[in-house]
Design a protein around this motif. Structure first.
Motif, PDB file in Angstrom:
ATOM      1  N   ASP A  40      11.403  13.524  -4.801  1.00 55.02           N
ATOM      2  CA  ASP A  40      10.280  14.445  -5.079  1.00 55.02           C
ATOM      3  C   ASP A  40       9.219  14.376  -3.981  1.00 55.02           C
ATOM      4  N   ILE A  41       9.035  13.217  -3.397  1.00 53.79           N
ATOM      5  CA  ILE A  41       8.050  13.106  -2.312  1.00 53.79           C
ATOM      6  C   ILE A  41       8.598  13.755  -1.043  1.00 53.79           C
ATOM      7  N   LYS A  42       9.914  13.631  -0.843  1.00 48.92           N
ATOM      8  CA  LYS A  42      10.543  14.303   0.311  1.00 48.92           C
ATOM      9  C   LYS A  42      10.258  15.805   0.238  1.00 48.92           C
ATOM     10  N   GLN A  43      10.425  16.359  -0.952  1.00 48.88           N
ATOM     11  CA  GLN A  43      10.188  17.810  -1.115  1.00 48.88           C
ATOM     12  C   GLN A  43       8.732  18.159  -0.854  1.00 48.88           C
ATOM     13  N   TYR A  44       7.838  17.314  -1.365  1.00 44.76           N
ATOM     14  CA  TYR A  44       6.403  17.535  -1.145  1.00 44.76           C
ATOM     15  C   TYR A  44       6.095  17.465   0.356  1.00 44.76           C
ATOM     16  N   MET A  45       6.697  16.501   1.031  1.00 42.51           N
ATOM     17  CA  MET A  45       6.450  16.349   2.470  1.00 42.51           C
ATOM     18  C   MET A  45       6.934  17.584   3.232  1.00 42.51           C
ATOM     19  N   GLU A  46       8.082  18.089   2.838  1.00 40.52           N
ATOM     20  CA  GLU A  46       8.615  19.290   3.517  1.00 40.52           C
ATOM     21  C   GLU A  46       7.664  20.459   3.376  1.00 40.52           C
ATOM     22  N   LEU A  47       7.133  20.613   2.150  1.00 38.19           N
ATOM     23  CA  LEU A  47       6.187  21.699   1.891  1.00 38.19           C
ATOM     24  C   LEU A  47       4.954  21.542   2.784  1.00 38.19           C
ATOM     25  N   MET A  48       4.428  20.338   2.853  1.00 41.97           N
ATOM     26  CA  MET A  48       3.207  20.085   3.633  1.00 41.97           C
ATOM     27  C   MET A  48       3.459  20.263   5.129  1.00 41.97           C
ATOM     28  N   LEU A  49       4.612  19.766   5.606  1.00 37.67           N
ATOM     29  CA  LEU A  49       4.895  19.840   7.048  1.00 37.67           C
ATOM     30  C   LEU A  49       5.128  21.280   7.508  1.00 37.67           C
TER      31      LEU A  49
ATOM     32  N   ALA B 242       2.158  12.949   7.496  1.00 41.12           N
ATOM     33  CA  ALA B 242       2.440  12.869   8.938  1.00 41.12           C
ATOM     34  C   ALA B 242       2.899  11.454   9.321  1.00 41.12           C
ATOM     35  N   ARG B 243       2.233  10.446   8.756  1.00 39.85           N
ATOM     36  CA  ARG B 243       2.626   9.060   9.071  1.00 39.85           C
ATOM     37  C   ARG B 243       3.992   8.719   8.474  1.00 39.85           C
ATOM     38  N   PHE B 244       4.224   9.100   7.228  1.00 37.26           N
ATOM     39  CA  PHE B 244       5.529   8.820   6.605  1.00 37.26           C
ATOM     40  C   PHE B 244       6.634   9.428   7.475  1.00 37.26           C
ATOM     41  N   THR B 245       6.345  10.578   8.076  1.00 41.99           N
ATOM     42  CA  THR B 245       7.348  11.246   8.914  1.00 41.99           C
ATOM     43  C   THR B 245       7.512  10.494  10.229  1.00 41.99           C
ATOM     44  N   SER B 246       6.409  10.222  10.915  1.00 45.73           N
ATOM     45  CA  SER B 246       6.557   9.583  12.243  1.00 45.73           C
ATOM     46  C   SER B 246       7.126   8.179  12.178  1.00 45.73           C
ATOM     47  N   TYR B 247       6.881   7.480  11.050  1.00 42.79           N
ATOM     48  CA  TYR B 247       7.379   6.095  10.969  1.00 42.79           C
ATOM     49  C   TYR B 247       8.598   5.987  10.045  1.00 42.79           C
ATOM     50  N   GLN B 248       9.152   7.147   9.701  1.00 44.09           N
ATOM     51  CA  GLN B 248      10.386   7.215   8.888  1.00 44.09           C
ATOM     52  C   GLN B 248      10.336   6.319   7.658  1.00 44.09           C
ATOM     53  N   ILE B 249       9.286   6.459   6.884  1.00 42.85           N
ATOM     54  CA  ILE B 249       9.161   5.693   5.640  1.00 42.85           C
ATOM     55  C   ILE B 249      10.122   6.296   4.612  1.00 42.85           C
TER      56      ILE B 249
ATOM     57  N   GLU C 157       0.837  -1.212   0.000  1.00 43.53           N
ATOM     58  CA  GLU C 157       0.000   0.000   0.000  1.00 43.53           C
ATOM     59  C   GLU C 157       0.871   1.261   0.000  1.00 43.53           C
ATOM     60  N   ILE C 158       1.971   1.206   0.734  1.00 44.89           N
ATOM     61  CA  ILE C 158       2.904   2.355   0.725  1.00 44.89           C
ATOM     62  C   ILE C 158       3.448   2.563  -0.694  1.00 44.89           C
ATOM     63  N   ASN C 159       3.792   1.458  -1.360  1.00 47.16           N
ATOM     64  CA  ASN C 159       4.305   1.573  -2.738  1.00 47.16           C
ATOM     65  C   ASN C 159       3.265   2.233  -3.641  1.00 47.16           C
ATOM     66  N   ARG C 160       2.023   1.834  -3.462  1.00 45.16           N
ATOM     67  CA  ARG C 160       0.935   2.411  -4.287  1.00 45.16           C
ATOM     68  C   ARG C 160       0.787   3.911  -3.968  1.00 45.16           C
ATOM     69  N   ILE C 161       0.856   4.277  -2.693  1.00 49.32           N
ATOM     70  CA  ILE C 161       0.719   5.701  -2.335  1.00 49.32           C
ATOM     71  C   ILE C 161       1.860   6.499  -2.963  1.00 49.32           C
ATOM     72  N   ILE C 162       3.081   5.957  -2.857  1.00 47.60           N
ATOM     73  CA  ILE C 162       4.237   6.668  -3.419  1.00 47.60           C
ATOM     74  C   ILE C 162       4.047   6.840  -4.930  1.00 47.60           C
ATOM     75  N   ALA C 163       3.573   5.781  -5.593  1.00 46.28           N
ATOM     76  CA  ALA C 163       3.392   5.856  -7.054  1.00 46.28           C
ATOM     77  C   ALA C 163       2.346   6.906  -7.410  1.00 46.28           C
ATOM     78  N   LEU C 164       1.250   6.927  -6.672  1.00 47.08           N
ATOM     79  CA  LEU C 164       0.202   7.887  -7.062  1.00 47.08           C
ATOM     80  C   LEU C 164       0.620   9.325  -6.751  1.00 47.08           C
ATOM     81  N   LEU C 165       1.349   9.519  -5.661  1.00 47.05           N
ATOM     82  CA  LEU C 165       1.813  10.873  -5.344  1.00 47.05           C
ATOM     83  C   LEU C 165       2.796  11.344  -6.423  1.00 47.05           C
ATOM     84  N   GLN C 166       3.694  10.445  -6.820  1.00 51.35           N
ATOM     85  CA  GLN C 166       4.690  10.824  -7.840  1.00 51.35           C
ATOM     86  C   GLN C 166       4.020  11.148  -9.168  1.00 51.35           C
ATOM     87  N   GLU C 167       3.009  10.349  -9.485  1.00 53.18           N
ATOM     88  CA  GLU C 167       2.297  10.585 -10.748  1.00 53.18           C
ATOM     89  C   GLU C 167       1.685  11.992 -10.751  1.00 53.18           C
TER      90      GLU C 167
END
Ligand SMILES: N[C@@H](CCC(=O)N[C@@H](CS)C(=O)NCC(=O)O)C(=O)O
Length: 224
Positions: free
Chosen positions: A191-200, A179-186, A140-150
């Protein structure tokens, strides 16, 4: 308007509706129901039709000037209602293709990722650390990463770094994932790291985080 929400530390569905309204400066008051307590059901009675949060209560006047109380439960229904009644449609992307994708990824989040949601519950106060999880959650994490990247890679116009360029319901919907990717250090791609920084660093999310840290949980017999 009043938004009924759960504990800021844990209630990911509350965060979605709350963040959308804060980001778009919609005026609302809040009522807080502590989840997982002995009096939760009693406190929800008369307020939360399905005994879940969030719930939005809006007092509106109809064309005849009569007041009616509109109650909306479920985070996605709340986002749709706020977008339609208060934001003139601005909370979904303008472009029809993007809007269709944004709606699809929100529906996918709303109806799916059950293993991810159960095994890695939102916990804003958690000191970030990795934990072990099942292969199903990894899928499920792989699917989330794929859809976010898309979404991030497809966006070329009005690009402020959000999933569809400008902040939309889709970002509010994926805030708890960040928030979960951050707390559980996924581990995620750049590109997702950058998106996460923006959101956080969104001021609204930072405010939520501070309030979550200040919350005191009362679990049955004592304070935690
Ligand atoms: N699909 C619903 C889910 C709502 C939900 O499960 N809320 C949780 C808190 S995050 C809740 O109220 N749990 C209390 C319970 O299930 O007893 C939505 O999108 O609003």
């Amino acid at each position: 308007m009043k938004l009924i929400i759960g504990n800021k530390n844990y209630s990911s569905w509350s965060l979605r509706a709350w963040l959308l309204m804060r980001q778009f400066n919609v005026d609302f008051s809040q009522q807080y129901i502590r989840l997982f307590t002995n009096d939760m059901i009693e406190n929800m009675t008369g307020l939360c039709p399905n005994y879940k949060v969030p719930v939005l209560i809006d007092n509106r006047k109809n064309e005849l000037g009569h007041c009616s109380v509109i109650k909306i439960w479920d985070s996605l229904a709340i986002c749709e209602y706020v977008n339609e009644q208060y934001l003139d449609g601005k909370a979904w992307p303008k472009c029809i293709e993007q809007r269709a994708t944004a709606r699809s990824i929100c529906a996918e989040m709303h109806a799916g990722f059950l293993n991810f949601r159960q095994e890695l519950p939102m916990n804003c106060r958690r000191h970030p650390a990795a934990i072990a999880y099942s292969p199903e959650t990894q899928q499920e994490i792989n699917r989330i990463i794929a859809l976010l990247q898309e979404c991030l890679q497809a966006c070329t116009t009005n690009n402020e770094g959000f999933l569809f360029g400008k902040f939309s319901i889709a970002d509010a919907y994926y805030m708890p994932v960040v928030a979960r990717f951050t707390s559980y250090q996924i581990i995620v791609p750049e590109d997702i790291k950058q998106y996460m920084e923006l959101m956080l660093t969104l001021p609204a999310y930072q405010q939520w985080q501070v309030l979550a840290e200040q919350e005191v949980e009362v679990i049955e017999s004592g304070e935690v």
